[in-house]
Design an enzyme around this catalytic site. Structure first.
Site, PDB file in Angstrom:
ATOM      1  N   PHE A  57     -13.727   5.588   6.688  1.00 26.25           N
ATOM      2  CA  PHE A  57     -14.654   6.687   6.401  1.00 26.25           C
ATOM      3  C   PHE A  57     -14.361   7.910   7.270  1.00 26.25           C
ATOM      4  CE2 PHE A  57     -18.928   8.657   6.192  1.00 26.25           C
ATOM      5  CZ  PHE A  57     -19.071   8.666   4.808  1.00 26.25           C
ATOM      6  N   VAL A  81      -9.904  -1.077   2.908  1.00 23.14           N
ATOM      7  CA  VAL A  81     -11.321  -1.341   2.655  1.00 23.14           C
ATOM      8  C   VAL A  81     -11.364  -2.616   1.822  1.00 23.14           C
ATOM      9  CG1 VAL A  81     -13.525  -0.353   1.972  1.00 23.14           C
ATOM     10  CG2 VAL A  81     -11.623   1.169   2.532  1.00 23.14           C
ATOM     11  N   ILE A  82     -12.017  -3.625   2.386  1.00 26.07           N
ATOM     12  CA  ILE A  82     -12.013  -4.948   1.755  1.00 26.07           C
ATOM     13  C   ILE A  82     -13.400  -5.215   1.194  1.00 26.07           C
ATOM     14  CG2 ILE A  82     -11.638  -7.404   2.162  1.00 26.07           C
ATOM     15  CD1 ILE A  82      -9.571  -6.621   4.289  1.00 26.07           C
ATOM     16  N   HIS A  88     -21.589  -1.229   0.322  1.00 31.84           N
ATOM     17  CA  HIS A  88     -20.920  -0.471   1.378  1.00 31.84           C
ATOM     18  C   HIS A  88     -19.464  -0.180   0.986  1.00 31.84           C
ATOM     19  CE1 HIS A  88     -21.116   1.067   5.430  1.00 31.84           C
ATOM     20  NE2 HIS A  88     -19.941   0.535   5.702  1.00 31.84           N
ATOM     21  N   PHE A 113      -1.915   8.934   0.507  1.00 29.26           N
ATOM     22  CA  PHE A 113      -3.065   8.021   0.539  1.00 29.26           C
ATOM     23  C   PHE A 113      -2.589   6.580   0.666  1.00 29.26           C
ATOM     24  CE2 PHE A 113      -6.585   5.651  -1.402  1.00 29.26           C
ATOM     25  CZ  PHE A 113      -7.633   6.145  -0.632  1.00 29.26           C
ATOM     26  N   ARG A 127      -0.023  -6.474   0.471  1.00 30.67           N
ATOM     27  CA  ARG A 127       0.391  -5.062   0.350  1.00 30.67           C
ATOM     28  C   ARG A 127       0.743  -4.439   1.699  1.00 30.67           C
ATOM     29  NH1 ARG A 127      -4.417  -4.741  -3.929  1.00 30.67           N
ATOM     30  NH2 ARG A 127      -3.210  -5.672  -5.528  1.00 30.67           N
TER      31      ARG A 127
HETATM   32  N1  INI Z   1     -14.106   0.633   7.319  1.00 33.06           N
HETATM   33  C1  INI Z   1     -12.877   0.293   6.886  1.00 33.06           C
HETATM   34  O1  INI Z   1     -11.889   0.964   7.226  1.00 33.06           O
HETATM   35  N2  INI Z   1     -12.714  -0.783   6.066  1.00 33.06           N
HETATM   36  C2  INI Z   1     -13.771  -1.546   5.665  1.00 33.06           C
HETATM   37  O2  INI Z   1     -13.542  -2.540   4.922  1.00 33.06           O
HETATM   38  C3  INI Z   1     -15.072  -1.193   6.107  1.00 33.06           C
HETATM   39  N3  INI Z   1     -16.222  -1.977   5.679  1.00 33.06           N
HETATM   40  O3  INI Z   1     -16.055  -2.932   4.920  1.00 33.06           O
HETATM   41  O4  INI Z   1     -17.326  -1.717   6.075  1.00 33.06           O
HETATM   42  C4  INI Z   1     -15.215  -0.069   6.949  1.00 33.06           C
HETATM   43  N4  INI Z   1     -16.416   0.306   7.411  1.00 33.06           N
HETATM   44  C5  INI Z   1     -16.564   1.235   8.514  1.00 33.06           C
HETATM   45  C6  INI Z   1     -16.546   2.693   8.071  1.00 33.06           C
HETATM   46  O5  INI Z   1     -15.244   3.098   7.667  1.00 33.06           O
HETATM   47  C7  INI Z   1     -16.966   3.635   9.211  1.00 33.06           C
HETATM   48  O6  INI Z   1     -16.101   3.478  10.303  1.00 33.06           O
HETATM   49  C8  INI Z   1     -18.398   3.351   9.701  1.00 33.06           C
HETATM   50  O7  INI Z   1     -19.299   3.353   8.601  1.00 33.06           O
HETATM   51  C9  INI Z   1     -18.829   4.438  10.710  1.00 33.06           C
HETATM   52  O8  INI Z   1     -18.895   5.730  10.100  1.00 33.06           O
END
Ligand code: INI
Length: 162
Positions: A57, A81-82, A88, A113, A127
């Site tokens: 994020f 992102v899993i 979420h 990307f 991957r």
């Molecule tokens: N961030 C990821 O990079 N991968 C994920 O799978 C993930 N899940 O599943 O929650 C994830 N969450 C954290 C997010 O990217 C932020 O760091 C957090 O919300 C703080 O802003």
């Protein structure tokens, strides 16, 4: 007719990689792939700068600052992102994809990307250097190609078509 050939030569290019610490095992493998692709194609270690961020994020915000700094020919974004049992996943996926697209539109700096969006850890491993190759390497080649292409597109063609 004029064609712009794909140019994967990273000689002289400066590349920034923004990589999410979340799911670190996957990220580290993607980063290995990105680094190898850059160095194997003529890039220099000194011209490869890595910015770790907490999760996917946060990638667009860091990528935007690096892009507008004017210091880099291209940016590579890496993470995974899993899918879990909550919405979420969708919010994080939307945030990172929309955000990266916005940085490309706003800055005209190529942003590759390389954030995996997958159902489970096995798909991510496949991957990230497994049976489906290494997405970090693949997207780095895309970044190199775009970093070479965009200046060529912006330049008026010469009389001999080169
Ligand atoms: N961030 C990821 O990079 N991968 C994920 O799978 C993930 N899940 O599943 O929650 C994830 N969450 C954290 C997010 O990217 C932020 O760091 C957090 O919300 C703080 O802003």
């Amino acid at each position: 007719m004029q064609t712009y050939p794909a140019n994967l030569d990273a000689t002289g290019l400066r590349l920034a990689v923004v990589v999410a610490r979340f799911n670190h095992l996957i990220s580290a493998r993607l980063l290995d792939g990105a680094r190898s692709a850059f160095l194997d194609n003529g890039g220099r270690e000194d011209d490869l700068h890595i910015a770790w961020v907490p999760g996917a994020f946060e990638i667009p915000q860091a990528a935007r600052l690096l892009a507008i700094s004017g210091r880099y020919d291209a940016i590579v974004t890496l993470g995974s992102v899993i899918r879990g049992g909550t919405p979420h996943f969708d919010y994080v996926c939307d945030g990172v994809t929309d955000g990266v697209r916005e940085v490309m539109r706003e800055t005209a700096v190529p942003v590759a990307f390389g954030v995996l969006t997958v159902n489970d850890i096995e798909q991510a491993m496949d991957r990230a250097g497994g049976c489906e190759g290494n997405k970090g390497a693949d997207v780095t080649l895309a970044a190199i190609e775009m970093a070479n292409l965009l200046p060529a597109l912006a330049k008026p063609p010469s009389a001999d078509g080169s």
